[in-house]
Motif scaffolding. Structure first.
Motif, PDB file in Angstrom:
ATOM      1  N   ASN A   1       0.832  -1.215   0.000  1.00 46.01           N
ATOM      2  CA  ASN A   1       0.000   0.000   0.000  1.00 46.01           C
ATOM      3  C   ASN A   1       0.866   1.264   0.000  1.00 46.01           C
ATOM      4  O   ASN A   1       0.570   2.232  -0.719  1.00 46.01           O
ATOM      5  CB  ASN A   1      -0.915   0.032   1.215  1.00 46.01           C
ATOM      6  N   LEU A   2       1.928   1.263   0.809  1.00 47.77           N
ATOM      7  CA  LEU A   2       2.791   2.441   0.886  1.00 47.77           C
ATOM      8  C   LEU A   2       3.562   2.650  -0.416  1.00 47.77           C
ATOM      9  O   LEU A   2       3.679   3.783  -0.905  1.00 47.77           O
ATOM     10  CB  LEU A   2       3.769   2.307   2.053  1.00 47.77           C
ATOM     11  N   ILE A   3       4.079   1.566  -0.992  1.00 49.45           N
ATOM     12  CA  ILE A   3       4.817   1.673  -2.259  1.00 49.45           C
ATOM     13  C   ILE A   3       3.908   2.222  -3.358  1.00 49.45           C
ATOM     14  O   ILE A   3       4.296   3.111  -4.134  1.00 49.45           O
ATOM     15  CB  ILE A   3       5.382   0.299  -2.669  1.00 49.45           C
ATOM     16  N   GLY A   4       2.699   1.685  -3.440  1.00 46.60           N
ATOM     17  CA  GLY A   4       1.742   2.194  -4.421  1.00 46.60           C
ATOM     18  C   GLY A   4       1.422   3.653  -4.176  1.00 46.60           C
ATOM     19  O   GLY A   4       1.304   4.445  -5.124  1.00 46.60           O
TER      20      GLY A   4
ATOM     21  N   LEU B   1       3.976  10.706  -6.531  1.00 45.38           N
ATOM     22  CA  LEU B   1       4.981  11.326  -7.405  1.00 45.38           C
ATOM     23  C   LEU B   1       4.392  11.625  -8.787  1.00 45.38           C
ATOM     24  O   LEU B   1       4.658  12.683  -9.377  1.00 45.38           O
ATOM     25  CB  LEU B   1       6.195  10.399  -7.544  1.00 45.38           C
ATOM     26  N   LEU B   2       3.584  10.706  -9.296  1.00 42.51           N
ATOM     27  CA  LEU B   2       2.949  10.921 -10.604  1.00 42.51           C
ATOM     28  C   LEU B   2       1.993  12.113 -10.565  1.00 42.51           C
ATOM     29  O   LEU B   2       2.019  12.974 -11.461  1.00 42.51           O
ATOM     30  CB  LEU B   2       2.197   9.661 -11.022  1.00 42.51           C
ATOM     31  N   LEU B   3       1.174  12.192  -9.517  1.00 44.06           N
ATOM     32  CA  LEU B   3       0.197  13.278  -9.418  1.00 44.06           C
ATOM     33  C   LEU B   3       0.867  14.622  -9.154  1.00 44.06           C
ATOM     34  O   LEU B   3       0.362  15.666  -9.597  1.00 44.06           O
ATOM     35  CB  LEU B   3      -0.825  12.964  -8.321  1.00 44.06           C
ATOM     36  N   LEU B   4       1.989  14.609  -8.449  1.00 46.35           N
ATOM     37  CA  LEU B   4       2.738  15.856  -8.233  1.00 46.35           C
ATOM     38  C   LEU B   4       3.246  16.431  -9.554  1.00 46.35           C
ATOM     39  O   LEU B   4       3.399  17.646  -9.689  1.00 46.35           O
ATOM     40  CB  LEU B   4       3.925  15.608  -7.298  1.00 46.35           C
ATOM     41  N   TRP B   5       3.493  15.566 -10.506  1.00 46.78           N
ATOM     42  CA  TRP B   5       3.960  16.039 -11.818  1.00 46.78           C
ATOM     43  C   TRP B   5       2.784  16.448 -12.700  1.00 46.78           C
ATOM     44  O   TRP B   5       2.781  17.529 -13.279  1.00 46.78           O
ATOM     45  CB  TRP B   5       4.769  14.930 -12.499  1.00 46.78           C
ATOM     46  N   ILE B   6       1.770  15.592 -12.782  1.00 43.22           N
ATOM     47  CA  ILE B   6       0.687  15.838 -13.739  1.00 43.22           C
ATOM     48  C   ILE B   6      -0.277  16.926 -13.265  1.00 43.22           C
ATOM     49  O   ILE B   6      -0.841  17.662 -14.093  1.00 43.22           O
ATOM     50  CB  ILE B   6      -0.089  14.528 -14.024  1.00 43.22           C
TER      51      ILE B   6
END
Length: 289
Positions: free
Chosen positions: A146-149, A155-160
């Motif tokens: 859960n934490l890894i996901g 990180l993906l949402l911080l970029w997009i």
């Protein structure tokens, strides 16, 4: 009473409990499931999870951590969109309407979320079908996934998010600060209540017979958590980790403090207030003589 006599008495007691569980059926005229029938289903599902391969559990747990990130995406988007039209407090309360989306995806999609599985995985231990050691091992695996996901989707949402113009780092920081601004004992107690609700969610899901009612149950429970500000360790992980990465005001020690007390509280809420109480309520009604 000698140890041998005590062991025999305990074995007889367990045999009676298992016998009552096997006989549990729906007793009401409308077909509603009985307490014993729900408990039997929860035990069966819990044992099925124990029997899965570690690689399968980890992948499913990572998937849940990723999918719960869609709740975070909507929280940031709604907060950012309405923060200019209303107060920050009201904007945050409004996010309760979209908070359940990730949970609906995870639970109906059969991914393994720690808080939803806490009571489910505790029941086989209470029923003496699995050991405490095996419980802690599987908890560790599920939490790790859960934490890894969560880290990955954060990180993906911080970029997009900024690229699409739907929210910026200021919103990310405010949401992270909102989750971590409380003393440790408050986060812990809040997380117990959230874990309690998530355990009840799992119990109610077993009592439900159709998809629509399950969606309604998920929405009511998780929206209540969001509106009241109760701390959920897996959604909170995405919120606070995103703040840690993007804001100097969220330190690593603050993240660790939040995550420890949120996880611990969620575990206590699900294992004690749902699994133990529901199980003991059934057991105390059985004649063990």
């Amino acid at each position: 009473m000698s140890d041998t006599e005590s062991d025999k008495e305990e074995a007889k007691r367990q045999k009676n409990i298992d016998s009552e569980l096997k006989k549990s059926t729906s007793k009401s005229s409308d077909g509603a499931k009985s307490h014993g029938e729900i408990l039997k289903q929860q035990l069966t599902e819990g044992l099925e999870t124990y029997d899965k391969k570690a690689s399968s559990l980890l992948l499913s747990s990572v998937t849940a951590g990723l999918e719960i990130g869609f709740s975070y995406l909507l929280i940031c988007t709604v907060y950012s969109y309405f923060s200019d039209e209303m107060s920050e407090a009201d904007s945050y309360k409004l996010t309760a309407l979209v908070y359940p989306v990730g949970f609906i995806m995870v639970i109906l999609g059969q991914s393994i979320l720690f808080t939803e599985q806490t009571s489910l995985l505790t029941l086989p231990v209470l029923n003496k079908k699995r050991s405490l050691r095996s419980l802690l091992k599987i908890w560790g695996l599920v939490i790790s996934g859960n934490l890894i996901g969560g880290y990955t989707i954060a990180l993906l949402l911080l970029w997009i998010g900024p690229k699409l113009g739907i929210f910026d780092y200021a919103v990310v920081e405010k949401i992270a600060l909102h989750a971590t601004e409380y003393p440790s004992e408050v986060i812990f107690t809040s997380a117990i209540l959230a874990g309690w609700l998530m355990g009840l969610l799992s119990w109610l899901m077993s009592s439900s017979r159709d998809t629509l009612s399950r969606i309604v149950i998920i929405f009511i429970i998780t929206a209540m958590m969001a509106f009241t500000g109760l701390h959920h360790s897996i959604v909170g992980n995405v919120e606070v980790f995103a703040g840690l990465v993007s804001s100097p005001n969220i330190q690593f020690a603050r993240y660790l403090n939040f995550q420890f007390f949120a996880l611990f509280g969620n575990a206590v809420g699900g294992a004690v207030f749902v699994a133990l109480l529901k199980y003991r309520a059934f057991v105390y009604n059985i004649d063990v003589k």
